[in-house]
Enzyme design. Structure first.
Site, PDB file in Angstrom:
ATOM      1  CG  HIS A   8      -0.441   0.027   2.543  1.00 14.87           C
ATOM      2  ND1 HIS A   8      -0.242  -1.117   3.277  1.00 14.87           N
ATOM      3  CD2 HIS A   8      -0.059   1.035   3.367  1.00 14.87           C
ATOM      4  CE1 HIS A   8       0.226  -0.806   4.487  1.00 14.87           C
ATOM      5  NE2 HIS A   8       0.362   0.507   4.563  1.00 14.87           N
ATOM      6  CD  GLU A  44      -5.000   0.604   8.722  1.00 17.85           C
ATOM      7  OE1 GLU A  44      -4.017   1.197   9.183  1.00 17.85           O
ATOM      8  OE2 GLU A  44      -4.957  -0.556   8.289  1.00 17.85           O
ATOM      9  CD  GLN A  55      -2.344   2.166   5.763  1.00 18.78           C
ATOM     10  OE1 GLN A  55      -1.232   2.671   5.749  1.00 18.78           O
ATOM     11  NE2 GLN A  55      -2.613   1.038   6.403  1.00 18.78           N
ATOM     12  CG  HIS A  79       3.468   4.544   5.638  1.00 17.56           C
ATOM     13  ND1 HIS A  79       2.555   5.099   6.502  1.00 17.56           N
ATOM     14  CD2 HIS A  79       2.970   3.306   5.333  1.00 17.56           C
ATOM     15  CE1 HIS A  79       1.566   4.239   6.713  1.00 17.56           C
ATOM     16  NE2 HIS A  79       1.791   3.137   6.005  1.00 17.56           N
ATOM     17  CD  GLU A 129       2.658  -0.592   7.292  1.00 13.38           C
ATOM     18  OE1 GLU A 129       2.272   0.508   6.833  1.00 13.38           O
ATOM     19  OE2 GLU A 129       1.880  -1.448   7.737  1.00 13.38           O
TER      20      GLU A 129
END
Ligand code: CMX
Ligand code: CO
Length: 135
Positions: A8, A44, A55, A79, A129
């Protein structure tokens, strides 16, 4: 380690309903999941696009990672997340490489996935992530 997929791309927003409705109107896409993750301080919404998700992340409060980010920068890219098969071995490789890890151990994130973050100061100014999805 092997990066399997771009799982994502995360966008920090002030108002989740407004962002979800904006994506629905503008791009004709809708979330498949929506969850509160207390430990990460976010709510989220996960919008599937091709083999990955967008996301949308709204902070649960000012003193959270995303709350501090939007206060400082406003809404925007937060991110990117890579899927891995084995997050323990990915973290062990990164530790051996001297990477600037935020999480030494995986935590539980959305979709019941095991997740861990690498600091944006580590490489190319990007918060990364790692995600190991439940089998
Ligand atoms: N991308 C790039 N740089 C970032 C950043 C981001 N998302 N967030 C902060 N930074 C930069 C800041 O600009 C700052 O840089 P300078 O020192 O050059 O000014 C530096 O990192 C420190 O920033 P800060 O404002 O002091 O930020 P925090 O104390 O909030 O810590 C971070 C930053 C990355 C360690 C923290 O946000 C964190 O632990 N993130 C991981 C957890 C997370 O983001 N959870 C929410 C998502 C959950 C999910 O995806 O499910
Ligand atoms: Co994420």
């Amino acid at each position: 380690m092997k990066l399997l997929n771009l799982d994502h791309v995360a966008i920090a927003v002030n108002d989740l309903d407004q962002a979800v409705n904006g994506y629905a109107d503008r791009y004709k896409v809708a979330p498949l999941y929506r969850e509160v993750i207390e430990e990460q301080g976010v709510e989220e919404a996960m919008i599937p696009v091709g083999g990955s998700f967008v996301q949308l992340l709204a902070p649960l409060g000012a003193e959270t990672a995303v709350g501090r980010f939007v206060a400082k920068n406003g809404e925007g890219l937060h991110h990117i997340a890579y899927a891995v098969t084995d997050i323990e071995s990915a973290l062990s490789h990164l530790r051996d490489e001297g990477a600037n890890l935020i999480d030494e151990q995986p935590r539980i994130g959305g979709r019941g996935a095991r997740i861990a973050f690498v600091h944006p100061a580590d490489l190319a100014g990007t918060l990364i992530e790692l995600v190991e999805l439940p089998r």
